[in-house]
Design a protein around this motif. Sequence first.
Motif, PDB file in Angstrom:
ATOM      1  N   VAL A  74      62.543  -0.143  51.058  1.00  0.00           N
ATOM      2  CA  VAL A  74      63.153   1.173  50.253  1.00  0.00           C
ATOM      3  C   VAL A  74      64.484   0.800  51.029  1.00  0.00           C
ATOM      4  O   VAL A  74      64.819   0.904  51.935  1.00  0.00           O
ATOM      5  CB  VAL A  74      62.569   2.235  50.896  1.00  0.00           C
ATOM      6  CG1 VAL A  74      63.428   3.546  50.418  1.00  0.00           C
ATOM      7  CG2 VAL A  74      61.297   2.497  50.322  1.00  0.00           C
ATOM      8  N   ASP A  75      65.443   0.793  49.951  1.00  0.00           N
ATOM      9  CA  ASP A  75      66.819   0.465  50.128  1.00  0.00           C
ATOM     10  C   ASP A  75      67.486   1.903  50.786  1.00  0.00           C
ATOM     11  O   ASP A  75      67.293   2.949  50.579  1.00  0.00           O
ATOM     12  CB  ASP A  75      67.732   0.580  48.833  1.00  0.00           C
ATOM     13  CG  ASP A  75      69.015   0.057  48.975  1.00  0.00           C
ATOM     14  OD1 ASP A  75      69.443   0.082  50.146  1.00  0.00           O
ATOM     15  OD2 ASP A  75      69.677  -0.112  47.845  1.00  0.00           O
ATOM     16  N   THR A  76      68.302   1.489  52.024  1.00  0.00           N
ATOM     17  CA  THR A  76      68.780   2.864  52.788  1.00  0.00           C
ATOM     18  C   THR A  76      70.096   2.726  52.450  1.00  0.00           C
ATOM     19  O   THR A  76      70.738   3.492  53.372  1.00  0.00           O
ATOM     20  CB  THR A  76      68.449   2.322  54.356  1.00  0.00           C
ATOM     21  OG1 THR A  76      69.146   1.264  54.759  1.00  0.00           O
ATOM     22  CG2 THR A  76      66.998   2.565  54.733  1.00  0.00           C
ATOM     23  N   ALA A  77      71.129   2.179  51.468  1.00  0.00           N
ATOM     24  CA  ALA A  77      72.351   2.090  51.463  1.00  0.00           C
ATOM     25  C   ALA A  77      72.958   3.559  50.982  1.00  0.00           C
ATOM     26  O   ALA A  77      74.117   3.934  51.419  1.00  0.00           O
ATOM     27  CB  ALA A  77      72.625   1.265  50.228  1.00  0.00           C
ATOM     28  N   THR A  78      72.100   4.361  50.427  1.00  0.00           N
ATOM     29  CA  THR A  78      72.465   5.836  50.107  1.00  0.00           C
ATOM     30  C   THR A  78      71.931   6.791  51.120  1.00  0.00           C
ATOM     31  O   THR A  78      72.007   7.904  50.853  1.00  0.00           O
ATOM     32  CB  THR A  78      72.014   6.126  48.814  1.00  0.00           C
ATOM     33  OG1 THR A  78      70.585   5.855  48.620  1.00  0.00           O
ATOM     34  CG2 THR A  78      72.631   5.281  47.587  1.00  0.00           C
ATOM     35  N   VAL A  79      71.590   6.571  52.403  1.00  0.00           N
ATOM     36  CA  VAL A  79      70.933   7.385  53.595  1.00  0.00           C
ATOM     37  C   VAL A  79      72.317   7.759  54.403  1.00  0.00           C
ATOM     38  O   VAL A  79      72.996   6.756  55.026  1.00  0.00           O
ATOM     39  CB  VAL A  79      70.261   6.457  54.500  1.00  0.00           C
ATOM     40  CG1 VAL A  79      69.936   7.617  55.627  1.00  0.00           C
ATOM     41  CG2 VAL A  79      68.899   6.384  53.739  1.00  0.00           C
ATOM     42  N   LEU A  80      72.696   8.903  54.390  1.00  0.00           N
ATOM     43  CA  LEU A  80      73.804   9.268  55.119  1.00  0.00           C
ATOM     44  C   LEU A  80      73.260   9.863  56.638  1.00  0.00           C
ATOM     45  O   LEU A  80      72.523  10.618  56.853  1.00  0.00           O
ATOM     46  CB  LEU A  80      74.447  10.522  54.406  1.00  0.00           C
ATOM     47  CG  LEU A  80      75.625  11.371  55.221  1.00  0.00           C
ATOM     48  CD1 LEU A  80      76.736  10.420  55.382  1.00  0.00           C
ATOM     49  CD2 LEU A  80      76.101  12.578  54.586  1.00  0.00           C
ATOM     50  N   ARG A  81      74.050   9.003  57.592  1.00  0.00           N
ATOM     51  CA  ARG A  81      73.591   9.421  59.016  1.00  0.00           C
ATOM     52  C   ARG A  81      74.567  10.461  59.693  1.00  0.00           C
ATOM     53  O   ARG A  81      75.867  10.036  59.387  1.00  0.00           O
ATOM     54  CB  ARG A  81      73.302   7.906  59.895  1.00  0.00           C
ATOM     55  CG  ARG A  81      72.005   7.306  59.146  1.00  0.00           C
ATOM     56  CD  ARG A  81      71.532   6.307  60.115  1.00  0.00           C
ATOM     57  NE  ARG A  81      70.948   7.129  61.035  1.00  0.00           N
ATOM     58  CZ  ARG A  81      70.277   6.339  62.062  1.00  0.00           C
ATOM     59  NH1 ARG A  81      70.090   4.842  62.202  1.00  0.00           N
ATOM     60  NH2 ARG A  81      69.379   7.138  62.843  1.00  0.00           N
ATOM     61  N   SER A  82      74.073  11.486  60.370  1.00  0.00           N
ATOM     62  CA  SER A  82      74.903  12.503  60.856  1.00  0.00           C
ATOM     63  C   SER A  82      74.879  12.203  62.223  1.00  0.00           C
ATOM     64  O   SER A  82      73.783  12.256  62.860  1.00  0.00           O
ATOM     65  CB  SER A  82      74.529  13.654  60.422  1.00  0.00           C
ATOM     66  OG  SER A  82      75.137  14.879  60.811  1.00  0.00           O
ATOM     67  N   ALA A  83      75.962  12.450  63.010  1.00  0.00           N
ATOM     68  CA  ALA A  83      76.030  12.277  64.534  1.00  0.00           C
ATOM     69  C   ALA A  83      75.940  13.622  65.261  1.00  0.00           C
ATOM     70  O   ALA A  83      75.627  13.884  66.317  1.00  0.00           O
ATOM     71  CB  ALA A  83      77.706  11.501  64.754  1.00  0.00           C
ATOM     72  N   ASP A  84      75.994  14.754  64.119  1.00  0.00           N
ATOM     73  CA  ASP A  84      76.237  16.157  64.922  1.00  0.00           C
ATOM     74  C   ASP A  84      75.207  16.914  64.213  1.00  0.00           C
ATOM     75  O   ASP A  84      75.094  18.095  64.661  1.00  0.00           O
ATOM     76  CB  ASP A  84      77.392  16.565  64.564  1.00  0.00           C
ATOM     77  CG  ASP A  84      77.900  16.820  63.244  1.00  0.00           C
ATOM     78  OD1 ASP A  84      77.188  16.543  62.279  1.00  0.00           O
ATOM     79  OD2 ASP A  84      78.845  17.437  63.149  1.00  0.00           O
ATOM     80  N   ALA A  85      74.041  16.272  63.445  1.00  0.00           N
ATOM     81  CA  ALA A  85      72.794  17.004  63.054  1.00  0.00           C
ATOM     82  C   ALA A  85      71.465  16.003  63.300  1.00  0.00           C
ATOM     83  O   ALA A  85      71.687  15.122  62.894  1.00  0.00           O
ATOM     84  CB  ALA A  85      73.160  17.280  61.746  1.00  0.00           C
ATOM     85  N   PRO A  86      70.558  16.692  63.740  1.00  0.00           N
ATOM     86  CA  PRO A  86      69.297  15.876  63.931  1.00  0.00           C
ATOM     87  C   PRO A  86      68.500  15.713  62.712  1.00  0.00           C
ATOM     88  O   PRO A  86      68.716  16.230  61.794  1.00  0.00           O
ATOM     89  CB  PRO A  86      68.535  16.927  65.108  1.00  0.00           C
ATOM     90  CG  PRO A  86      68.913  18.148  64.429  1.00  0.00           C
ATOM     91  CD  PRO A  86      70.497  18.196  64.077  1.00  0.00           C
ATOM     92  N   THR A  87      67.709  14.858  62.826  1.00  0.00           N
ATOM     93  CA  THR A  87      66.304  14.507  61.905  1.00  0.00           C
ATOM     94  C   THR A  87      65.554  15.687  62.148  1.00  0.00           C
ATOM     95  O   THR A  87      65.047  16.119  63.157  1.00  0.00           O
ATOM     96  CB  THR A  87      65.860  13.249  62.292  1.00  0.00           C
ATOM     97  OG1 THR A  87      66.803  12.217  61.995  1.00  0.00           O
ATOM     98  CG2 THR A  87      64.700  13.081  61.096  1.00  0.00           C
ATOM     99  N   GLY A  88      65.002  16.252  61.058  1.00  0.00           N
ATOM    100  CA  GLY A  88      63.931  17.350  61.053  1.00  0.00           C
ATOM    101  C   GLY A  88      62.840  17.017  61.560  1.00  0.00           C
ATOM    102  O   GLY A  88      62.254  15.673  61.697  1.00  0.00           O
ATOM    103  N   LEU A  89      62.152  17.984  62.187  1.00  0.00           N
ATOM    104  CA  LEU A  89      60.917  17.602  62.965  1.00  0.00           C
ATOM    105  C   LEU A  89      59.955  18.634  62.744  1.00  0.00           C
ATOM    106  O   LEU A  89      60.064  19.897  62.326  1.00  0.00           O
ATOM    107  CB  LEU A  89      61.167  17.727  64.682  1.00  0.00           C
ATOM    108  CG  LEU A  89      60.060  17.990  65.496  1.00  0.00           C
ATOM    109  CD1 LEU A  89      59.184  16.473  65.740  1.00  0.00           C
ATOM    110  CD2 LEU A  89      60.530  18.334  66.910  1.00  0.00           C
ATOM    111  N   TYR A  90      58.474  18.139  62.772  1.00  0.00           N
ATOM    112  CA  TYR A  90      57.419  19.078  62.605  1.00  0.00           C
ATOM    113  C   TYR A  90      56.487  18.627  63.586  1.00  0.00           C
ATOM    114  O   TYR A  90      56.064  17.404  63.776  1.00  0.00           O
ATOM    115  CB  TYR A  90      56.711  19.427  61.344  1.00  0.00           C
ATOM    116  CG  TYR A  90      56.307  18.270  60.679  1.00  0.00           C
ATOM    117  CD1 TYR A  90      54.611  18.096  60.635  1.00  0.00           C
ATOM    118  CD2 TYR A  90      56.889  17.202  59.882  1.00  0.00           C
ATOM    119  CE1 TYR A  90      54.116  17.094  59.706  1.00  0.00           C
ATOM    120  CE2 TYR A  90      56.335  16.156  59.189  1.00  0.00           C
ATOM    121  CZ  TYR A  90      54.896  16.127  59.248  1.00  0.00           C
ATOM    122  OH  TYR A  90      54.202  15.048  58.608  1.00  0.00           O
ATOM    123  N   ILE A  91      55.704  19.677  64.009  1.00  0.00           N
ATOM    124  CA  ILE A  91      54.510  19.595  65.004  1.00  0.00           C
ATOM    125  C   ILE A  91      53.485  19.993  64.442  1.00  0.00           C
ATOM    126  O   ILE A  91      53.202  21.066  63.801  1.00  0.00           O
ATOM    127  CB  ILE A  91      54.727  20.132  66.384  1.00  0.00           C
ATOM    128  CG1 ILE A  91      56.238  19.808  67.089  1.00  0.00           C
ATOM    129  CG2 ILE A  91      53.803  19.895  67.481  1.00  0.00           C
ATOM    130  CD1 ILE A  91      56.710  20.356  68.128  1.00  0.00           C
TER     131      ILE A  91
END
Length: 308
Positions: A74-91
């Motif tokens: 899956v191409d990741t060229a259009t993924v925006l990575r944020s230094a001040d917001a986390p990846t979402g989580l579920y438990i």
Amino acid sequence: MAAELLCLGEPMWELNQQSRTADGRPLYLEGHGGDASNAAIAAARAGASVGFLGGIGQDRPGDSFMALWQEEGVDTATVLRSADAPTGLYIVTHGAKGHEFTYYRSGSASARYRPEDLPEDAIRAARILHLTGISLAISSSACDAALRAAAIAREAGVQVSVDTNLRLRLWPLARATAITHAAIAMADIALPSYDDATHLTGLDDPDAIADFYLKLCPLVLLKLGKEGSIVATREGRTRIPGRVVEAVDATGAGDTFAGNVLARLLAGDGPEEAARYANAAAALATTGYGAVAPMPRRDEVLAFLKQG
């Protein structure tokens, strides 16, 4: 080369309770979730050219998603990575009432995604843009981004696909209905599930549901779970029966259907042929645990289809 299918959505890091230590502390298995990510991986395993579109954190869960997508093609060229917001989580925990889900998505990189974050050139270069109801629900800015992406796609002659994926814990039904149906009215391909559609339309007859969505969108692929699917156009419709398997976990089956049907449409299949393939892929995805691991690859689906 630009991805032909762009899946916009919310990746979520999963912690799934597996067992407990001798002193009673829970042990968790790390994993990956999120409907658009699941659909992207399913489409890639079916042989499509796929890219993921959206935001994740510059954190270990985000690193894990990047590694997963790259491993799956899956191409990741259009993924925006944020230094001040986390990846979402579920438990996921397990109790007397079965699986219980606890979500931590407020303020995540996906929830903060904005229209101005969209890679417009990549959207214009795609053949299909795939959206889901969860992206429309998680925040106002994410909703605006999804609708803006659909508008960009339509202006460029790119097809738009919308999967309802209704989550009433995220928004009131009235708002969900209005916005989801506005998005489907911008789409070329609607992928409602039967359960979602009964809430969103107030109807319970599958053919009536198909008729409802055909007023908004020219191709409706109504997902009926183990009963299969209905392929409906304004010229006619066909019910595609489900495939019989020893199902153990339906997590991600609808996303598997979506990714596979879009992959086969891109490959040149007609809607009915694509739905038959996607039905088989979704059935196989229920024979293992989790969303990603049991998703079949093309050779597995073809072998299954040959069984009749």
